[in-house]
Design a protein around this motif. Structure first.
Motif: not given
Ligand SMILES: [Zn+2]
Length: 172
Positions: A34-35, A38, A92, A97, A141
């Motif tokens: 996930h990170e 981004h 974000f 997200e 989030h």
């Molecule tokens: Zn995130």
């Protein structure tokens, strides 16, 4: 705290609190995916202040000093310096997200980590937040239920990548 981050340039940080929520390698891969998602998608409308970045740098350096990896800490600080120039992007929006979740889902599956565990991760995260201890990762989030349903909608595709992965890591 329950949090993780990725910096442009490839440095990744995972807080120890996250290890209480991500209970296996696949769930940790979901967070890191996930990170990194981004960073790959070059998200971010707001930038972290330099002082916040310096705090992270100091924290990372302290951790490294404690483990006697002093030479490496200079490299990390150089990496963070680059981060200031390129711009670290937090927080974000929800669209970002969801996008990061789906990029992360594909990345973890391609890497041979079980993508179904991404849903368990967010279930675990929801349990911790019901505990009066709001994970930092959740504060900016979407709701776990929203992410789980988005992940679920894309699971068939992720399973194709997972089944095609030539290596299945065993980090335990
Ligand atoms: Zn995130």
């Amino acid at each position: 705290q329950v949090n993780a981050f990725a910096l442009p340039g490839g440095k990744i940080g995972v807080y120890t609190g996250l290890m209480e929520v991500a209970t296996n390698q696949d769930q940790l891969a979901a967070v890191i995916g996930h990170e990194v998602g981004h960073v790959i998608a070059e998200h971010g409308n707001e930038r972290m202040s330099s002082s916040a970045l310096i705090n992270i740098g100091m924290e990372v350096t302290n951790q490294l000093l404690q483990t006697n990896q002093i030479a490496t800490s200079h490299l990390i600080m150089a990496g963070l310096g680059l981060g200031v120039q390129v711009g670290v992007q937090l927080p974000f929006g929800r669209t970002h997200e969801t996008e990061a979740d789906l990029i992360g889902l594909e990345l973890m599956a391609r890497g041979g980590f079980d993508p179904r565990e991404s849903m368990t991760l967010w279930e675990n995260m929801a349990k911790v937040s019901g505990d009066n201890r709001q994970p930092e990762l959740l504060s900016t989030h979407p709701l776990p239920a929203t992410r789980i349903s988005n992940l679920s909608n894309n699971m068939d595709n992720a399973m194709l990548f997972y089944n095609a992965a030539t290596t299945k890591p065993n980090c335990s």
